[in-house]
Motif scaffolding. Structure first.
Motif, PDB file in Angstrom:
ATOM      1  N   SER A  52       0.829  -1.206   0.000  1.00 46.43           N
ATOM      2  CA  SER A  52       0.000   0.000   0.000  1.00 46.43           C
ATOM      3  C   SER A  52       0.864   1.257   0.000  1.00 46.43           C
ATOM      4  O   SER A  52       0.546   2.243  -0.679  1.00 46.43           O
ATOM      5  N   LEU A  53       1.977   1.215   0.781  1.00 46.20           N
ATOM      6  CA  LEU A  53       2.869   2.374   0.806  1.00 46.20           C
ATOM      7  C   LEU A  53       3.489   2.596  -0.577  1.00 46.20           C
ATOM      8  O   LEU A  53       3.573   3.738  -1.055  1.00 46.20           O
ATOM      9  N   ILE A  54       3.926   1.488  -1.204  1.00 44.11           N
ATOM     10  CA  ILE A  54       4.517   1.616  -2.544  1.00 44.11           C
ATOM     11  C   ILE A  54       3.465   2.151  -3.534  1.00 44.11           C
ATOM     12  O   ILE A  54       3.756   3.035  -4.351  1.00 44.11           O
ATOM     13  N   ALA A  55       2.238   1.625  -3.438  1.00 39.17           N
ATOM     14  CA  ALA A  55       1.171   2.106  -4.329  1.00 39.17           C
ATOM     15  C   ALA A  55       0.907   3.584  -4.094  1.00 39.17           C
ATOM     16  O   ALA A  55       0.720   4.367  -5.035  1.00 39.17           O
ATOM     17  N   PHE A  56       0.920   3.984  -2.810  1.00 42.25           N
ATOM     18  CA  PHE A  56       0.694   5.385  -2.463  1.00 42.25           C
ATOM     19  C   PHE A  56       1.774   6.262  -3.084  1.00 42.25           C
ATOM     20  O   PHE A  56       1.487   7.333  -3.655  1.00 42.25           O
ATOM     21  N   LEU A  57       3.029   5.814  -2.991  1.00 45.43           N
ATOM     22  CA  LEU A  57       4.147   6.591  -3.544  1.00 45.43           C
ATOM     23  C   LEU A  57       4.064   6.652  -5.074  1.00 45.43           C
ATOM     24  O   LEU A  57       4.397   7.678  -5.679  1.00 45.43           O
ATOM     25  N   LEU A  58       3.619   5.544  -5.689  1.00 44.85           N
ATOM     26  CA  LEU A  58       3.455   5.565  -7.151  1.00 44.85           C
ATOM     27  C   LEU A  58       2.374   6.565  -7.573  1.00 44.85           C
ATOM     28  O   LEU A  58       2.527   7.284  -8.563  1.00 44.85           O
ATOM     29  N   TYR A  59       1.282   6.593  -6.790  1.00 44.99           N
ATOM     30  CA  TYR A  59       0.243   7.592  -7.087  1.00 44.99           C
ATOM     31  C   TYR A  59       0.774   9.014  -6.870  1.00 44.99           C
ATOM     32  O   TYR A  59       0.425   9.947  -7.590  1.00 44.99           O
ATOM     33  N   LEU A  60       1.612   9.159  -5.863  1.00 44.38           N
ATOM     34  CA  LEU A  60       2.208  10.466  -5.594  1.00 44.38           C
ATOM     35  C   LEU A  60       3.056  10.922  -6.788  1.00 44.38           C
ATOM     36  O   LEU A  60       3.019  12.083  -7.188  1.00 44.38           O
ATOM     37  N   VAL A  61       3.800   9.960  -7.360  1.00 48.02           N
ATOM     38  CA  VAL A  61       4.604  10.282  -8.551  1.00 48.02           C
ATOM     39  C   VAL A  61       3.688  10.667  -9.709  1.00 48.02           C
ATOM     40  O   VAL A  61       3.959  11.621 -10.450  1.00 48.02           O
TER      41      VAL A  61
END
Length: 571
Positions: A273-282
């Protein structure tokens, strides 16, 4: 068009609907596909097991990437096509506008500035529409979709991320206004520089003959320095926007990393979820960065748009009117006066009649208004007062095409277009390809131009160079006379047609002119009285007024200044 000049201008142009729909639908699909990638990544990370790799999920991710690439390429091309089409139509509209503006406009504005408007200003609009606008649309959809997903995933972290938005807006708004001012000045200076360059290079022989290289170098350096300074001001704004956006993005990434790491550590969030969140942030960060470029480019485009609209709002020459054969009709000037703006009158209360088939000559001191009379007949200008008519019909009631195609004009400088002799002979005719070589050789022979044309290896297809520089003055003049023969004008106007020629060329050209004048209504401006002593009537003009009318002998007897001119030139 005052409130939103840019968008009003764009929407006033016919936008191709099918490519726009394809581009927008493709953009939406691309965005949705892109938004699914972080979620799929989360599933891969959270469900990763080296002993049991989910091949189907991996293939699904690869398929998603491929679909996104194909759809994104299609939508990008479609939107670029829309943008290019809009700019093409905008340039076509401006080009037609320039062609239909009255001569008065070009008396007051440098041609180079007009060139800059149709090339440089439209290029700014093109860059916005074809490059930045598609990115902007894609970015808007991406941000909205990503924020919605992030709010569903973890609203606390999403709100933490959105704290940076007011700061970004507060920075971009004043910088955008500053960019608008700078861009307007930059476009004006670019147009001014383009005008100066075109004028100098267009008169390169005058510049060199006057040994004005140092003067033009200094003037050019000053213009280039102004462009340099405006470029630096623009660069300062970009230099502030880029680092500020980078700083904000990095701060948000660090905060999200830190807070997310704590959440993963206490078990309230999975690593996936954290990685997905960071990808959305990008996915959000990239569009926000492009937004900064979009809004600065939008400010530049608004400045360019204002200039374009100023031109499109100008009044054109009225071209509609009656079709009329002016054969065997007299030309009348009735109490005609004319002045440029609020300046002193160039022509004042002028009246005369030109009977059909007669030769009327105008002479008098330089600056008296003789050439302006021709400009009024051509309808380059309209009288301030009075009336010009052919027969009993005002010439302003006639269609410009009907009127001007029946006039023939041979001037002192014999203007020519870059191209071949053939191109210049047929220039302006509706169906130039229908003119046979035999017809061209016939009019060339009538103008005594056939011999020198035959001496060229390419003959009728000989390139004449810009403004006909590869031909001599006499050759250009005979081409101009041949062009007039080809048009068979009802009224022939000649403005100092032999004034700049040597005696040998003048004799040949005079023969050609005499042949051309036979049986036609002819108006002649001449300083050399020897060319007009046989005119049916001579009109003597001083300071915009007619001070004498009659034959050569009548004016010798009745007009002191004409007699003085005759004594100086003919004895």
């Amino acid at each position: 068009m005052k409130k939103n000049p840019f968008f009003n201008l764009i929407f006033s142009i016919r936008i191709p609907k099918t490519p726009l729909i394809i581009g927008m639908v493709g953009t939406i699909l691309t965005t949705f596909v892109g938004l699914s990638i972080p979620l799929l990544t989360r599933e891969v990370v959270d469900g990763f097991n080296p002993n049991n790799i989910n091949i189907g999920l991996i293939i699904g991710i690869i398929a998603v990437f491929l679909i996104q690439a194909v759809v994104d390429g299609l939508s990008t091309y479609s939107l670029a096509y829309v943008g290019q089409t809009i700019v093409q139509r905008l340039r076509e509209t401006m080009w037609v506008k320039f062609l239909h503006l009255p001569v008065r406009y070009y008396d007051k504005n440098k041609s180079g500035e007009s060139v800059s408007r149709i090339v440089n200003d439209t290029s700014i609009v093109k860059d916005l529409i074809t490059q930045h606008f598609p990115q902007f649309i894609n970015g808007i959809i991406t941000i909205i979709g990503a924020v919605i997903i992030l709010l569903i995933m973890d609203w606390k972290m999403t709100l933490l991320m959105l704290i940076a938005v007011p700061f970004v807006v507060a920075v971009l708004m004043p910088l955008g206004k500053k960019m608008s001012t700078v861009s307007r000045g930059l476009q004006d200076e670019t147009a001014n520089f383009s005008g100066a360059v075109q004028q100098t290079l267009g008169e390169i022989r005058l510049m060199k003959a006057s040994h004005a290289e140092n003067h033009e170098r200094s003037k050019g350096f000053n213009n280039i320095k102004e462009l340099f300074l405006f470029g630096l001001r623009e660069a300062k704004i970009f230099a502030m926007i880029g680092p500020l956006m980078y700083l904000v993005n990095m701060l948000v990434v660090v905060v999200i990393f830190g807070y997310g790491g704590i959440r993963v550590a206490d078990g309230s969030m999975s690593t996936g979820s954290l990685i997905a969140f960071l990808l959305y942030l990008v996915q959000i960060t990239f569009p926000i960065t492009s937004f900064a470029m979009f809004f600065t480019q939008l400010q530049k485009a608004k400045g360019a748009t204002e200039r374009i609209i100023d031109i499109l709002d100008l009044d054109e020459e009225p071209f509609a009117g009656r079709e009329l054969d002016i054969s065997n009709k007299a030309l009348h000037f009735q109490n005609v006066s004319f002045q440029y703006n609020d300046e002193e009158k160039v022509i004042e209360d002028m009246s005369f009649t030109v009977p059909p088939g007669k030769m009327i000559a105008f002479c008098g001191p330089s600056g008296g208004g003789k050439t302006t009379v021709f400009g009024l007949i051509e309808q380059y200008y309209e009288p301030t007062s009075g009336n010009i008519s052919i027969g009993d019909i005002p010439i302003t009631d006639l269609a410009k095409s009907s009127w001007r195609t029946q006039l023939g004009y041979v001037s002192q400088d014999s203007p020519m277009m870059a191209g071949t002799i053939r191109d210049n002979l047929t220039y302006g005719l509706e169906n130039p390809e229908s003119i046979t070589d035999d017809e061209l050789w016939e009019v060339a022979k009538m103008a005594y131009a056939d011999q020198f044309i035959k001496e060229f290896p390419e003959q009728l297809d000989t390139e004449v160079g810009e403004r006909g520089v590869k031909l001599s003055g006499g050759q250009r003049q005979r081409i101009a006379i041949a062009r007039a023969f080809l048009r068979n004008p009802k009224i022939l106007m000649m403005d100092e047609a032999t004034a700049s020629l040597d005696s040998q060329s003048e004799a040949i050209v005079q023969q050609a002119l005499s042949r051309l004048m036979e049986g036609r209504t002819t108006l002649v401006i001449a300083h050399r009285l020897s060319t007009i002593v046989d005119a049916d009537k001579i009109i003597f003009i001083e300071k915009g007024r007619i001070t004498g009318t009659g034959t050569h002998q009548e004016l010798i007897a009745s007009h002191d200044l004409y007699r003085e001119f005759a004594e100086q030139q003919l004895t």
